[in-house]
Each structure stands twice: as C-alpha cells, then as structure tokens.
Design an enzyme around this catalytic site. Structure first.
Site, PDB file in Angstrom:
ATOM      1  N   SER A 209     -27.764  59.396  19.559  1.00 34.32           N
ATOM      2  CA  SER A 209     -27.058  57.904  19.788  1.00 34.32           C
ATOM      3  C   SER A 209     -25.859  57.921  19.234  1.00 34.32           C
ATOM      4  CB  SER A 209     -27.952  56.743  18.985  1.00 34.32           C
ATOM      5  OG  SER A 209     -27.405  55.674  19.256  1.00 34.32           O
ATOM      6  N   THR A 250     -24.043  51.498  36.710  1.00 36.69           N
ATOM      7  CA  THR A 250     -22.340  52.009  36.266  1.00 36.69           C
ATOM      8  C   THR A 250     -22.421  52.437  34.952  1.00 36.69           C
ATOM      9  OG1 THR A 250     -21.866  50.353  37.996  1.00 36.69           O
ATOM     10  CG2 THR A 250     -20.223  51.123  36.353  1.00 36.69           C
ATOM     11  N   CYS A 336     -39.433  41.855   5.161  1.00 39.82           N
ATOM     12  CA  CYS A 336     -40.173  40.457   4.943  1.00 39.82           C
ATOM     13  C   CYS A 336     -39.960  39.801   6.191  1.00 39.82           C
ATOM     14  CB  CYS A 336     -38.869  39.666   3.803  1.00 39.82           C
ATOM     15  SG  CYS A 336     -39.744  38.196   3.697  1.00 39.82           S
TER      16      CYS A 336
HETATM   17  C1  LIG Z   1     -34.900  57.822  14.364  1.00 40.97           C
HETATM   18  C2  LIG Z   1     -34.305  56.767  15.320  1.00 40.97           C
HETATM   19  N1  LIG Z   1     -34.491  56.612  16.516  1.00 40.97           N
HETATM   20  C3  LIG Z   1     -34.221  55.859  17.265  1.00 40.97           C
HETATM   21  C4  LIG Z   1     -33.323  54.770  16.917  1.00 40.97           C
HETATM   22  C5  LIG Z   1     -32.662  53.656  17.717  1.00 40.97           C
HETATM   23  O1  LIG Z   1     -31.548  54.157  18.267  1.00 40.97           O
HETATM   24  P1  LIG Z   1     -30.431  52.989  19.120  1.00 40.97           P
HETATM   25  O2  LIG Z   1     -30.004  52.034  18.009  1.00 40.97           O
HETATM   26  O3  LIG Z   1     -29.382  53.949  19.502  1.00 40.97           O
HETATM   27  O4  LIG Z   1     -31.118  52.631  20.075  1.00 40.97           O
HETATM   28  C6  LIG Z   1     -32.695  54.887  15.449  1.00 40.97           C
HETATM   29  C7  LIG Z   1     -31.824  53.814  15.018  1.00 40.97           C
HETATM   30  O5  LIG Z   1     -32.295  53.033  14.298  1.00 40.97           O
HETATM   31  C8  LIG Z   1     -33.633  55.935  14.754  1.00 40.97           C
HETATM   32  O6  LIG Z   1     -33.180  55.822  13.637  1.00 40.97           O
END
Ligand SMILES: Cc1ncc(COP(=O)(O)O)c(C=O)c1O
Length: 412
Positions: A209, A250, A336
């Site tokens: 990401s 796109t 919470c």
């Molecule tokens: C281990 C893990 N997987 C998936 C995600 C989700 O990623 P994105 O925010 O790019 O959808 C996160 C983000 O918090 C993450 O830490």
C-alpha cells in the site's frame, strides 16, 4: 527550542507523503492529465509512460517483472482480490456446494484479510485460523501441520501491524510451493521497511500500500506471479479490462506515480533509516521498562520490525492513558466502540490477557521522528502511568502485597 505538539508516533497507521513524492505527482494532476487508456493521442501516451515507469519502480523494489504488478486502490483491495479471486479460481467444487477447498490464515491478521476469508467460508470453503503463541509469530511448522489434501490457499501477513512481529514468510512460501498451494502475503507493513524478493521468498501474491511507505493514500499493488507457476485469479470488478483484466477501472495515474517514487526512495534510503529508527525504538523500550515496573513489551523480543513497539502497562486503564498522553498521536490496544470496550483482537489472539491488552500502546516511528520527540514521548508516558497508578486503588493493593487474582469482587 520548543517542541511542536502533537507528536506523530503512528506511522504504522499511515505515513505523511514524502515531499519528493508529492513533487513527482504534481504534473500529473494538471499538465499530464491524460488517461493511459487513451491510445490515440499524446496525452494518453504521457499517462501510459508515467504508469510504465512506476510499474518498473515497484517491480524493482520487490524483484518482480513489471507485468506482474497490478495497481489497486490499496492493500484492502489487493487482499480482497488475492483471497476471493484465488478462492473462486482454484475452487474444487462449483458455487453452491460445500467443501470447495481449504484456506489457512491466522487469527491476528488484519481485518482486510480476515473478512475476505470469512466471506470464502460463506461461499462453501473451509478456513483454518491459526493461533500463534504469545510471541505472535506464525511459523512454518504451524502451517505445515494445518495443511490438508484440499488446501488451495495460504495467506499469512509478513509483519503484523499491531506488534511488528515477523512471520516465517519465505519458509511458508517454500512449503506451499512444494505442494502447489497458492501463497499470498499481506506485506503492507513490511514493504518499504525490509527487502523483498518475490522469487527467493517464494511468494505468489503480495499486497502493498502506498500510504504506509510515504506515498499517497488510495493506491496499492497486488503482485501476481506470472511464471513458475502462473497464478490466475477471478477478477472482482468488470469493465474496461485494465491491469490485464485483473482490475478494471481508469488508472489512478497521480497515485501510481507517487507510489513508484516512494518505492524508488526506499531503495536509496531504507538501510540507514532502519538503523536510526531501531536505535530510537530500543531507547523507548529500555527507558520505559527501566523507569516503570509492571510493563510488558508485546510480541517476539527480536523478530520485530525496527520502527514499532507495542507496550502494555499494568494497573492503568487504556483510555485514561490515551487521554493523559494526548500530545502524542499513537494507537491504543483498547478500541472504544459505542457499546463496549473491546481490547485488541490481535493481542487477545496471541494470548495477552484482557487487562494488559486494554492498557497497551503501539508506537511506530518514521522518517522524520527526532530524538527530541522520542525523549518527550518517553517522559510523557512515564509521567502519565505514574500519575494514573497513584489514583488506582488496585495499584495500592498490589503494593501492599495483596494477591489481586484471589480477590472475590462483590457484585451489587
Ligand atoms: C497489515 C495491513 N493490511 C492491510 C491494511 C489496509 O491497507 P489500505 O489502507 O491500503 O487499504 C493495513 C492498513 O492499516 C495493514 O496494516
């Protein structure tokens, strides 16, 4: 110099965009705004060129072929495409039947992995949820003993987002490869911090990401192996057939350019950055455990990412601790919700008790974290814990030598 607050200690949640990333992106908002799908004019060609460059930058970072890079909106989408797409493609029985195939995952994965696995369960797949020991590590042995004759997919994250613990990913990959099982890793927290070679590490599918690696939000990648073996997936969305048909829509050119630049910067800077952050992280842990009693660092002591620590404080209440340290932006193990106070399922999943899970803090350092910020954070946390404990009757009882586990609390 006066320290500016609030201090950001939550880089595992998201990172600021590196100014060099923003600079690379800017022309693609206004001047070079063409759709890479527009094949018949120069605006489109410029967009296509930019995406091609970024695809190579990402591929180089993880040892992949650029053709194996599928751009998505982030790791949530990448995980969904990998898990649901592989489930549908490699199912052993048609839709509507049970026993369509077996999937292995661990209980302390991110929700963006767990929920697609639960979705597969509703579609007739069996899912095994591995329960790691208190060190939080998913080992090759654990996966080996869960594999069945009908296992079609194993999904194990590389580094855990709450603990920073590092699973035995290359070894699990090798195990899957030898048995022709598709192996996916959610490497959202790993990429940009540690080296990756999808071939040497035996990975078929990998999610990453942009916003965790000083790139923009809303862009990510699913790496999909093309050779030895060629991995196929059922696409989740249909349309223009972009990204080799895996992901129609796109392309987010500005985001993709930013992600490419972020990957390029990693290659130049990661080693020095890791060393610097490790020294700071170790100082936080050493100082806090030296200055306070009844403190525990969660997860494996050494098999952890350098920039992250997760610490529980006995005899304090999580929400009060967050309030008392409000100048520092960090994560709490105590989420919470409107109706209940649920402690972190990740900490509970590795066997941390409710009390310690509630009173945990995750601190994650980043590219612009300074020594002054670290010292301020250590002081603030220690002062807050001391203050809260002084107000706690349980802390007094504990210090008087009363065994709190033997007390029978009267309910009125
Ligand atoms: C281990 C893990 N997987 C998936 C995600 C989700 O990623 P994105 O925010 O790019 O959808 C996160 C983000 O918090 C993450 O830490």
């Amino acid at each position: 110099m006066v320290l500016k607050t609030p201090i950001y200690m939550d880089h595992a949640a998201t990172t600021p965009c590196d100014p060099r990333v923003v600079e690379a992106m800017l022309p693609y908002f206004t001047e070079s705004f063409g759709n890479p799908g527009s094949r018949n004019h120069s605006f489109g060609w410029a967009g296509e060129e930019a995406v091609k460059k970024a695809r190579k930058q990402v591929a180089d970072l993880i040892g992949a072929d650029p053709k194996e890079i599928i751009f998505t909106s982030g790791s949530t989408e990448s995980n969904n495409l990998a898990i649901k797409g592989a489930g549908a493609m490699y199912a052993r029985k048609p839709v509507g039947e049970t026993g369509r195939g077996h999937v292995i995952v661990a209980v302390h994965e991110h929700k963006a992995v767990l929920d697609p696995c639960k979705w597969l369960m509703k579609q007739g797949f069996d899912v095994t949820f591995l329960e790691p020991a208190i060190d939080g590590i998913v080992t090759e042995e654990m996966v080996k003993s869960a594999i069945r004759e009908d296992t079609i997919l194993v999904t194990v994250m590389w580094a855990n987002n709450e603990l920073g613990t590092i699973n035995e990913v290359p070894e699990i990959g090798a195990l899957c490869k030898a048995r022709n099982i598709v192996f996916h890793t959610d490497a959202t927290q790993w990429v940009g911090k540690m080296p990756v070679d999808v071939n040497a590490d035996n990975i078929d599918l990998l999610s990453l990401s942009g916003h965790k690696i000083y790139g923009p939000k809303g862009v990510g990648v699913l790496y999909v192996r093309r050779r030895r073996p060629r991995i196929r997936l059922v696409a989740l969305q249909d349309g223009g057939g972009q990204e080799r048909g895996f992901r129609s829509g796109t392309l987010n050119v500005t985001g993709i350019v930013g992600l490419g630049k972020a990957c390029e910067l990693y290659a130049q800077e990661a080693d020095a950055e890791r060393e610097r952050l490790l020294a700071m992280r170790n100082r936080i842990e050493e100082q806090i455990t030296a200055r306070l009693s009844n403190v525990q660092v969660n997860g494996h002591p050494t098999r952890r990412l350098a920039h992250l620590t997760n610490i529980s404080f006995g005899f304090v209440e999580g929400e009060s601790l967050m309030m008392a340290t409000s100048e520092i932006a960090m994560s709490s193990g105590s989420a919470c919700t409107s109706a209940s106070l649920e402690p972190s399922y990740v900490l509970k999943g590795i066997g941390v008790g409710d009390d310690m899970a509630h009173s945990s803090l995750r601190l994650s350092l980043g590219r612009w974290t300074t020594d002054e910020q670290v010292d301020f954070t250590i002081d603030k946390i220690c002062e807050a814990v001391d203050k809260l404990r002084k107000l706690s009757p349980l802390w007094d009882m504990y210090n008087e030598g009363i065994d709190l586990t033997k007390i029978e609390w009267a309910a009125h």
